[in-house]
Motif scaffolding. Structure first.
Motif, PDB file in Angstrom:
ATOM      1  N   LEU A  69       0.833  -1.212   0.000  1.00 54.64           N
ATOM      2  CA  LEU A  69       0.000   0.000   0.000  1.00 54.64           C
ATOM      3  C   LEU A  69       0.865   1.259   0.000  1.00 54.64           C
ATOM      4  CD1 LEU A  69      -2.797  -1.081   2.516  1.00 54.64           C
ATOM      5  CD2 LEU A  69      -2.839  -1.143   0.024  1.00 54.64           C
ATOM      6  N   ARG A  70       1.979   1.213   0.756  1.00 63.28           N
ATOM      7  CA  ARG A  70       2.898   2.362   0.763  1.00 63.28           C
ATOM      8  C   ARG A  70       3.436   2.619  -0.647  1.00 63.28           C
ATOM      9  NH1 ARG A  70       5.041   0.200   5.832  1.00 63.28           N
ATOM     10  NH2 ARG A  70       4.477   1.605   7.521  1.00 63.28           N
ATOM     11  N   ILE A 100       2.062   1.769  -3.547  1.00 64.64           N
ATOM     12  CA  ILE A 100       1.008   2.286  -4.422  1.00 64.64           C
ATOM     13  C   ILE A 100       0.812   3.788  -4.187  1.00 64.64           C
ATOM     14  CG2 ILE A 100      -1.470   2.187  -4.962  1.00 64.64           C
ATOM     15  CD1 ILE A 100       0.103  -0.251  -5.950  1.00 64.64           C
ATOM     16  N   THR A 101       0.767   4.171  -2.905  1.00 61.70           N
ATOM     17  CA  THR A 101       0.579   5.591  -2.576  1.00 61.70           C
ATOM     18  C   THR A 101       1.738   6.431  -3.117  1.00 61.70           C
ATOM     19  OG1 THR A 101      -0.663   5.002  -0.595  1.00 61.70           O
ATOM     20  CG2 THR A 101       0.233   7.222  -0.669  1.00 61.70           C
ATOM     21  N   GLU A 133       1.393   6.644  -6.955  1.00 63.64           N
ATOM     22  CA  GLU A 133       0.293   7.538  -7.355  1.00 63.64           C
ATOM     23  C   GLU A 133       0.703   9.002  -7.194  1.00 63.64           C
ATOM     24  OE1 GLU A 133      -3.790   4.982  -6.523  1.00 63.64           O
ATOM     25  OE2 GLU A 133      -2.992   6.234  -4.918  1.00 63.64           O
ATOM     26  N   LEU A 184      -4.933   4.631  -9.142  1.00 64.92           N
ATOM     27  CA  LEU A 184      -5.256   3.264  -9.552  1.00 64.92           C
ATOM     28  C   LEU A 184      -6.554   2.820  -8.892  1.00 64.92           C
ATOM     29  CD1 LEU A 184      -1.679   1.711  -9.087  1.00 64.92           C
ATOM     30  CD2 LEU A 184      -2.673   2.565 -11.201  1.00 64.92           C
ATOM     31  N   VAL A 244      -4.976  -2.243  -7.757  1.00 61.65           N
ATOM     32  CA  VAL A 244      -4.091  -2.316  -6.579  1.00 61.65           C
ATOM     33  C   VAL A 244      -3.940  -3.760  -6.120  1.00 61.65           C
ATOM     34  CG1 VAL A 244      -3.871  -1.672  -4.148  1.00 61.65           C
ATOM     35  CG2 VAL A 244      -4.606   0.028  -5.821  1.00 61.65           C
ATOM     36  N   ILE A 289      -1.216   5.657   5.312  1.00 58.64           N
ATOM     37  CA  ILE A 289      -0.364   5.165   4.228  1.00 58.64           C
ATOM     38  C   ILE A 289      -1.161   4.894   2.962  1.00 58.64           C
ATOM     39  CG2 ILE A 289       1.414   4.143   5.700  1.00 58.64           C
ATOM     40  CD1 ILE A 289       0.041   1.388   5.033  1.00 58.64           C
ATOM     41  N   PHE A 290      -2.503   4.896   3.080  1.00 61.44           N
ATOM     42  CA  PHE A 290      -3.307   4.536   1.908  1.00 61.44           C
ATOM     43  C   PHE A 290      -4.724   5.055   2.101  1.00 61.44           C
ATOM     44  CE2 PHE A 290      -5.759   1.468  -0.705  1.00 61.44           C
ATOM     45  CZ  PHE A 290      -5.084   1.628  -1.909  1.00 61.44           C
ATOM     46  N   ARG A 291      -5.323   5.474   0.979  1.00 58.15           N
ATOM     47  CA  ARG A 291      -6.730   5.887   1.012  1.00 58.15           C
ATOM     48  C   ARG A 291      -7.562   4.818   0.330  1.00 58.15           C
ATOM     49  NH1 ARG A 291      -7.348  10.905   2.886  1.00 58.15           N
ATOM     50  NH2 ARG A 291      -5.390  12.029   3.146  1.00 58.15           N
ATOM     51  N   ARG A 343     -10.607   2.987  -1.587  1.00 60.68           N
ATOM     52  CA  ARG A 343     -11.401   3.489  -2.712  1.00 60.68           C
ATOM     53  C   ARG A 343     -12.382   2.439  -3.144  1.00 60.68           C
ATOM     54  NH1 ARG A 343      -5.855   4.241  -5.607  1.00 60.68           N
ATOM     55  NH2 ARG A 343      -5.440   4.883  -3.488  1.00 60.68           N
TER      56      ARG A 343
END
Lengths: 91, 175
Positions: free
Chosen positions: A52-53, A55-56, A59, A66, A71, B171-173, B175
């Motif tokens: 997740l880190r 991907i963030t 982005e 995404l 993801v 660390i993440f949103r 969706r």
């Protein structure tokens, strides 16, 4: 400027060098280890949180978003590079 | 008041509390949990409080929304400002939620004699707090947020985000 950035990241080859440094920084591994085949199965540091880190970070760097399906389906750095290139081309 | 506290905390048998909360709220409170029998405690329908959880609600309100679950070994202390947990929240095992802090403004007095300060804690609907997290006074966790195991929450976690670490950071949103 926007136009040139879009063009410069619309292929996997152009995305990969930038992605390499992001992956290296996020997972804490040497850049030499970052190859398109690199996946969560082959790198201990690539756990669900670091996924997740990553991907963030991607982005933010490429100014894309995404979908959740993308993801969850990204299995390798090659897949990620391809997804980034696709989003850049579609901009 | 002190006598009332004593009676509620020590003299009400555990199975009686289980029955009372089942009848009054249709909630399951394990007989092995230590939950204050207090008018400050409000449980929604379908709430589950697992064994060895301890909830102190004699000094302030504790509200737990419908279908939320408090895992084994959790510790919740209301402080005076209270704890509000929304609906469908999942609080995993051994989570500590404490809505007060010691005052330590003076150095000429032992900290234990300086009293407490309480701002309150809000955990909104559909939140998942991972095992062994600590949620400190003043924390606010937005709806749909996830806090990963072992994190420490002291401030605001925005809705539909995933937060981790000490202090917990997004660390993440989702969706």
């Amino acid at each position: 400027m926007e136009r040139s950035q879009k063009d410069s990241f619309s292929t996997v080859e152009s995305v990969f060098p930038v992605l390499t440094s992001l992956v290296s920084e996020t997972l804490g591994i040497d850049e030499e280890r970052v190859v398109p085949e690199l996946s969560a199965e082959t790198v201990d540091e690539w756990d669900s949180l670091n996924h997740l880190r990553l991907i963030t970070a991607v982005e933010k760097r490429f100014d894309i978003r995404l979908s959740m399906e993308e993801v969850m389906s990204l299995a390798s750095i090659g897949d990620l590079a391809q997804a980034v290139a696709n989003h850049q081309s579609a901009k | 008041m002190r006598l009332g506290k004593l009676v509620r905390r020590f003299l009400a048998p555990a199975f009686l509390r289980t029955v009372i909360y089942a009848v009054r709220y249709h909630a399951y409170v394990s007989p092995k949990a230590e939950v204050d029998l207090s008018p400050n405690l409000h449980l929604g329908r379908g709430v589950s409080i697992s064994s060895f959880a301890k909830i102190k609600a004699l000094d302030g309100p504790v509200t737990i929304g419908a279908n939320s679950a408090i895992g084994p070994g959790c510790f919740l202390s209301s402080g005076t400002a209270g704890i509000k947990i929304g609906e469908d929240a999942m609080i995993a095992a051994s989570v500590v939620i404490v809505a007060n802090n010691h005052v330590y403004d003076r150095i000429d007095l032992p900290i234990r004699l300086q009293g407490h300060r309480s701002i309150g804690i809000v955990i909104e609907d559909d939140v998942w707090i991972g095992a062994n997290c600590t949620v400190l006074d003043g924390a606010w966790v937005g709806s749909g947020a996830i806090v990963t195991a072992g994190s420490v929450v002291s401030k605001k976690i925005p809705p539909r985000t995933i937060a981790t670490g000490n202090p917990a950071k997004v660390i993440f949103r989702r969706r």
